[in-house]
Design a protein around this motif. Structure first.
Motif, PDB file in Angstrom:
ATOM      1  N   ARG A 145      -8.027  14.173  -3.303  1.00  0.00           N
ATOM      2  CA  ARG A 145      -7.970  12.893  -2.599  1.00  0.00           C
ATOM      3  C   ARG A 145      -9.215  12.682  -1.737  1.00  0.00           C
ATOM      4  N   LEU A 146      -9.659  13.742  -1.083  1.00  0.00           N
ATOM      5  CA  LEU A 146     -10.872  13.640  -0.277  1.00  0.00           C
ATOM      6  C   LEU A 146     -12.068  13.277  -1.154  1.00  0.00           C
ATOM      7  N   SER A 147     -12.191  13.954  -2.291  1.00  0.00           N
ATOM      8  CA  SER A 147     -13.305  13.703  -3.201  1.00  0.00           C
ATOM      9  C   SER A 147     -13.318  12.257  -3.678  1.00  0.00           C
ATOM     10  N   ARG A 148     -12.179  11.771  -4.146  1.00  0.00           N
ATOM     11  CA  ARG A 148     -12.120  10.409  -4.684  1.00  0.00           C
ATOM     12  C   ARG A 148     -12.416   9.370  -3.607  1.00  0.00           C
ATOM     13  N   ALA A 149     -11.912   9.607  -2.404  1.00  0.00           N
ATOM     14  CA  ALA A 149     -12.140   8.655  -1.316  1.00  0.00           C
ATOM     15  C   ALA A 149     -13.621   8.579  -0.948  1.00  0.00           C
ATOM     16  N   VAL A 150     -14.275   9.735  -0.841  1.00  0.00           N
ATOM     17  CA  VAL A 150     -15.691   9.755  -0.463  1.00  0.00           C
ATOM     18  C   VAL A 150     -16.550   9.135  -1.565  1.00  0.00           C
ATOM     19  N   ILE A 151     -16.224   9.395  -2.827  1.00  0.00           N
ATOM     20  CA  ILE A 151     -16.974   8.786  -3.931  1.00  0.00           C
ATOM     21  C   ILE A 151     -16.846   7.266  -3.881  1.00  0.00           C
ATOM     22  N   ALA A 152     -15.631   6.767  -3.617  1.00  0.00           N
ATOM     23  CA  ALA A 152     -15.430   5.318  -3.506  1.00  0.00           C
ATOM     24  C   ALA A 152     -16.244   4.750  -2.348  1.00  0.00           C
ATOM     25  N   GLY A 153     -16.231   5.452  -1.217  1.00  0.00           N
ATOM     26  CA  GLY A 153     -17.014   5.002  -0.067  1.00  0.00           C
ATOM     27  C   GLY A 153     -18.503   5.026  -0.347  1.00  0.00           C
ATOM     28  N   ALA A 154     -18.957   6.061  -1.056  1.00  0.00           N
ATOM     29  CA  ALA A 154     -20.379   6.182  -1.391  1.00  0.00           C
ATOM     30  C   ALA A 154     -20.837   5.009  -2.249  1.00  0.00           C
ATOM     31  N   MET A 203       0.847  -1.196   0.000  1.00  0.00           N
ATOM     32  CA  MET A 203       0.000   0.000   0.000  1.00  0.00           C
ATOM     33  C   MET A 203       0.884   1.247   0.000  1.00  0.00           C
ATOM     34  N   ILE A 204       0.494   2.232  -0.785  1.00  0.00           N
ATOM     35  CA  ILE A 204       1.276   3.452  -0.893  1.00  0.00           C
ATOM     36  C   ILE A 204       1.172   4.273   0.386  1.00  0.00           C
ATOM     37  N   SER A 205       2.184   5.117   0.617  1.00  0.00           N
ATOM     38  CA  SER A 205       2.174   6.011   1.766  1.00  0.00           C
ATOM     39  C   SER A 205       1.456   7.305   1.383  1.00  0.00           C
ATOM     40  N   ILE A 206       0.634   7.837   2.295  1.00  0.00           N
ATOM     41  CA  ILE A 206      -0.119   9.068   2.030  1.00  0.00           C
ATOM     42  C   ILE A 206       0.164  10.050   3.160  1.00  0.00           C
ATOM     43  N   ALA A 207       0.967  11.067   2.859  1.00  0.00           N
ATOM     44  CA  ALA A 207       1.413  12.003   3.890  1.00  0.00           C
ATOM     45  C   ALA A 207       0.470  13.184   4.071  1.00  0.00           C
ATOM     46  N   TYR A 208      -0.419  13.423   3.097  1.00  0.00           N
ATOM     47  CA  TYR A 208      -1.317  14.574   3.214  1.00  0.00           C
ATOM     48  C   TYR A 208      -2.648  14.266   2.536  1.00  0.00           C
ATOM     49  N   VAL A 237       1.501   9.057  14.113  1.00  0.00           N
ATOM     50  CA  VAL A 237       1.583   8.440  12.784  1.00  0.00           C
ATOM     51  C   VAL A 237       1.255   9.483  11.718  1.00  0.00           C
ATOM     52  N   PRO A 238       2.188   9.789  10.811  1.00  0.00           N
ATOM     53  CA  PRO A 238       1.938  10.809   9.785  1.00  0.00           C
ATOM     54  C   PRO A 238       1.342  10.262   8.489  1.00  0.00           C
ATOM     55  N   ASP A 239       1.023   8.960   8.452  1.00  0.00           N
ATOM     56  CA  ASP A 239       0.610   8.305   7.211  1.00  0.00           C
ATOM     57  C   ASP A 239      -0.881   7.948   7.250  1.00  0.00           C
ATOM     58  N   PHE A 240      -1.671   8.570   6.354  1.00  0.00           N
ATOM     59  CA  PHE A 240      -3.100   8.250   6.274  1.00  0.00           C
ATOM     60  C   PHE A 240      -3.317   6.782   5.914  1.00  0.00           C
ATOM     61  N   ALA A 241      -2.433   6.220   5.114  1.00  0.00           N
ATOM     62  CA  ALA A 241      -2.584   4.836   4.675  1.00  0.00           C
ATOM     63  C   ALA A 241      -2.450   3.853   5.830  1.00  0.00           C
ATOM     64  N   GLU A 242      -1.879   4.283   6.934  1.00  0.00           N
ATOM     65  CA  GLU A 242      -1.796   3.441   8.131  1.00  0.00           C
ATOM     66  C   GLU A 242      -2.942   3.736   9.092  1.00  0.00           C
ATOM     67  N   ILE A 243      -3.282   5.002   9.230  1.00  0.00           N
ATOM     68  CA  ILE A 243      -4.314   5.397  10.197  1.00  0.00           C
ATOM     69  C   ILE A 243      -5.706   4.934   9.773  1.00  0.00           C
TER      70      ILE A 243
END
Length: 597
Positions: free
Chosen positions: A11-20, A1-6, A152-158
């Motif tokens: 990114r917010l838009s794509r994530a919410v659309i996927a969740g929807a 899995m890729i690291s996501i620092a910010y 933890v600074p990584d969204f991909a972990e949190i």
């Protein structure tokens, strides 16, 4: 899995659309476990509708500033929220926006603080918060995000870690609410929130892939509870969107609580979504009018919903399903209870769901500024299975009517998608048509089903309408069909040189063929209307139904509809906008006219 620092706006838009989308696929399992606040079987449908509205609204935005994107998301949620859980979710997003710093990008620490703000905001929206619901899971998830974000600074972990905490909290909901424990289920709204998080985490994990592998909804055991409609104390699920200056939400909450229960007040000082279960909707609206202008209202009879869900007449009811190439006025889908499976629309590598995450207006706005030719693809069978599973919960038989087999593989995908559905009779109808022609066929069948006609009669009406309907199409230019590969480039250049445009018709075999040619678009329109008039004469001249569909050409569509009404004053003429699936081929300015004589 890729690291996501910010986290930024895109990114917010794509994530919410996927969740929807993940939640939408699981609407019916959520409906099955809907117990609190009332067992009306619509929590999944309401959450899916709320999230689809959000996804459609933000899909067209290219905003990279995370707070501005979150504000747009919150606005869409507030305007489109449905039901108790939908209203709570709207307030969650509003609180998330308020908690984010005004920066283009945010860190995990920033997001952790915003998550706590969102949870607190969701609790404050409820007049009488109850533990063991979506509120509890939101709070536990937010606390875990905030706690891990300190180090933890990584969204991909949190995000995956906090999903585990949300699932743990979800499993605990029956211990916190006796109604859930008695019914043997977890809270439906809370499960919907977990599905949203799960869809987001899955998107993050698979972001490097061009398309996500399908994950079929899991089977769930339906809730066990009192199935008498009289057990519902407050009958009407009542909602309103209130607009004004400096709306006092605390005072509004107190006043609304006097009219019923399940009170949710979501939004801010100028725009508020109100949700109340009451026996006196009009009295509630009178109260709301003192606080601001009522911009939107909705009333649903929960006892009627309960009866529909559990009555013994399911076997006699006929459901209607189509695909998104069916062009009808948007309100008609809801009025006639028509299930719709979206076709996929692609702009390069970006994939949208026709009329779900990409509305016609958004499609044409995008079409105007891109050099990439949009393409379409048929829905996979799993998309049909999802819709069929939902419709079959309330209908003993389904008539599924689709785009011409000669134009697409959509019909075959529908046939395959029906195979997993048990205890439901199916009939698939090849409309041999498209756009507003398909719309007239679907409308005829849906009205027959709504009037209580038996399955065999509805099938016969659909097939008869498919045999009789005629459709004609005119386009102001051939450049879009040439660009999309539907017309050879050489023929397109010759037609442009000579100023000749074709009028297309859908043939009895279901193919689109030129039936006339004219110089210029005005000439093509005149020939198209003459052909329509000839087709209308095949009927008795009374009671014919007409349809006009347009690709971002509302004024032209209105002009053509007036012309039809002048010639056929006793006939029904409907106007609708062509969806992206067909607009991709005809391009802006194209029109289609149809008649069911």
């Amino acid at each position: 899995m890729i690291s996501i620092a910010y986290l930024d706006g895109r990114r917010l838009s794509r994530a919410v659309i996927a969740g929807a989308y993940f939640v939408s696929e699981r609407a019916e399992p959520l409906n099955k476990i809907n117990v609190f606040p009332v067992p009306d079987g619509d929590t999944g449908s309401n959450l899916a509708a709320t999230l689809q509205k959000i996804a459609a609204g933000i899909a067209r935005l290219r905003e990279r500033h995370v707070r501005r994107m979150c504000q747009a998301l919150a606005d869409e949620a507030l305007g489109g929220a449905r039901g108790n859980s939908g209203a709570i979710l709207a307030q969650f997003f509003s609180g998330l926006c308020e908690g984010l710093p005004d920066r283009p990008r945010v860190s995990t620490r920033d997001f952790g603080a915003a998550a706590l703000s969102a949870a607190e905001s969701a609790y404050h929206a409820i007049a009488r918060p109850v533990e063991g619901t979506i509120l509890t899971v939101i709070r536990d998830w937010a606390r875990r995000v905030s706690e891990r974000a300190r180090d933890v600074p990584d969204f991909a972990e949190i995000l995956p870690d906090s999903l585990k905490e949300a699932k743990r909290s979800l499993e605990n909901t029956p211990k916190q609410m006796k109604a859930l424990q008695k019914a043997g289920v977890v809270d439906a709204g809370a499960q919907g929130f977990v599905y949203l998080l799960e869809g987001i985490v899955r998107y993050v994990r698979d972001a490097a892939r061009r398309s996500l592998p399908p994950v079929p909804p899991e089977e769930v055991r339906a809730a066990v509870f009192d199935r008498t409609p009289e057990s519902i104390l407050f009958r009407f699920c009542t909602e309103a969107l209130l607009e004004g200056d400096s709306i006092d939400r605390d005072a509004l909450r107190r006043e609304a609580a006097l009219t019923g229960d399940s009170v949710v007040i979501a939004g801010g000082a100028t725009r508020v979504r109100v949700h109340v279960h009451t026996n006196e909707p009009e009295k509630l609206f009178e109260t709301l009018a003192r606080f601001g202008e009522i911009a939107q209202t909705k009333i649903e009879d929960m006892r009627s919903q309960h009866e529909t869900r559990f009555d013994r007449n399911r076997a006699e009811r006929v459901g209607i399903v189509t695909d998104s190439t069916c062009d009808l006025p948007a309100a008609m889908f809801e009025e006639l209870n028509i299930g719709m499976v979206p076709v996929r629309v692609l702009f390069g590598s970006e994939n949208y769901l026709d009329k779900v995450t990409l509305t016609p207006a958004e499609f044409y706005a995008r079409f105007a500024v891109t050099d990439v030719a949009p393409k379409t693809s048929q829905p996979p069978p799993a998309d049909f299975t999802q819709v069929y599973r939902f419709v079959s919960g309330h209908h003993g038989s389904i008539v599924s009517i689709h785009l011409s087999k000669a134009l697409s593989g959509t019909y075959q995908a529908a046939v395959v998608g029906a195979r997993p559905i048990e205890n439901t009779a199916f009939e698939h109808v090849n409309s041999r048509n498209a756009s507003v022609g398909l719309g007239l066929v679907v409308r005829a069948a849906a009205e027959a089903a709504a009037s209580g006609r038996p399955f065999a009669e509805v099938v016969g009406i659909a097939r008869n309408a498919a045999d009789r309907v005629k459709v004609f199409i005119a386009m102001p230019t051939l450049k879009h069909v040439v660009r999309g590969g539907r017309v050879p480039r050489g023929k397109g250049m010759l037609a442009k040189l000579l100023g000749i445009l074709p009028v297309l018709a859908i043939t009895p075999k279901g193919t689109a063929e030129p039936v006339a040619r004219a110089r210029g678009f005005d000439g093509a329109l005149r020939k198209m209307m003459r052909l329509l008039e000839e087709a209308a004469r095949a009927g008795d001249g009374k009671g014919s139904r007409f349809g006009v569909a347009h690709s971002d050409a509302a004024e032209l569509a209105e002009r053509l509809s007036r012309e039809i009404r002048d010639r056929h004053p006793e006939s029904d003429v409907m106007i609708c906008e062509c969806g992206p699936a067909l607009g991709a081929h005809g391009g802006p300015g194209a029109v289609a006219v149809a008649v069911l004589p």
